[in-house]
Design an enzyme around this catalytic site. Sequence first.
Site, mmCIF file in Angstrom:
data_model
loop_
_atom_site.group_PDB
_atom_site.id
_atom_site.type_symbol
_atom_site.label_atom_id
_atom_site.label_comp_id
_atom_site.label_asym_id
_atom_site.label_seq_id
_atom_site.Cartn_x
_atom_site.Cartn_y
_atom_site.Cartn_z
ATOM 1 C CD GLU A 37 -3.472 -0.311 1.778
ATOM 2 O OE1 GLU A 37 -4.122 0.797 1.363
ATOM 3 O OE2 GLU A 37 -3.209 -0.740 2.796
ATOM 4 C CE1 TYR A 76 -3.617 -4.480 0.453
ATOM 5 C CE2 TYR A 76 -3.484 -2.860 -1.624
ATOM 6 C CZ TYR A 76 -3.834 -3.370 -0.176
ATOM 7 O OH TYR A 76 -5.119 -2.690 0.294
ATOM 8 C CG ASP A 79 -2.602 -6.721 3.696
ATOM 9 O OD1 ASP A 79 -3.373 -7.621 4.107
ATOM 10 O OD2 ASP A 79 -2.880 -5.349 3.922
ATOM 11 C CG ASN A 126 -6.645 -7.477 2.522
ATOM 12 O OD1 ASN A 126 -6.946 -6.947 3.431
ATOM 13 N ND2 ASN A 126 -6.135 -6.901 1.594
ATOM 14 C CG ASP A 129 -4.656 0.526 8.660
ATOM 15 O OD1 ASP A 129 -3.623 0.177 8.234
ATOM 16 O OD2 ASP A 129 -5.777 0.674 8.309
#
Length: 259
Positions: free
Chosen positions: A34, A106, A147, A149, A247
């Site tokens: 990101e 990602y 990441d 997800n 985050d």
Amino acid sequence: MRVATFNVNGINGRLPVLLRWLAEAAPDIVCLQELKAPQERFPIAAIRAAGYGAIWHGQKGWNGVAILARGADPIETHRGLAGDPDDSHSRYIEAAVAGMLVGCLYLPNGNPAPGPKFDFKLRWFERLSARAAELLATGAPVVLAGDFNVMPTDLDVYKPERWLDDALFRPEVREAFRRLMAQGWTDALRKRHRGERIYTFWDYFRNAYARDAGLRIDHLLLSPALAKRLKAAGVDRLVRGWEKASDHAPTWIDLKKAR
């Protein structure tokens, strides 16, 4: 050797956080996600000044991945995933670093689910699995970091019952992760923290970090050749509490030297 993954949630806006963490933790290899910056806006001068070489795949406003190496320049081996000529997202980059192959990814969020974004996520997962199988077939030491997800199990989310219909926790996504792992990968963080609730992400809302209402969605998957060298794994969760933090928190592994 320390290999880390860190979703920075905007590399330019959070550059002070990244540079502080690099200085304090001194990881040898870092996968970033990101970036939220076009190719020309990647802060390569600051990264080099911190002692790192880098390759990156940027995209204006969204996505973006990079691989950093302390005192070295990663050698790019792959960019993007095959199988969808219409996919313009900057979500995968791969490099040879320190005698291993490093894939930085990602994976799409996929919400709302069901829907087109969720379908895209599942297709992207399939394409990632195809590349992962190719990497395993080389027999080389490989780490897939980033990441993903996805929370693979109930242990990876603070209140599983609240996430049943979310694209990060739906059965189809967890099954896709299970199939990927079945190729022969080792989930490094879970290997070193069996049965433990350990998180890598805390939302900005509802005081999630202070309540430890987290998710484990950042993973480092190791090929058999690399899993033998796994010494330790953890999360630099205090970084999440820094001013203007992402985050996500940096997630890392320590590897023994190759024999």
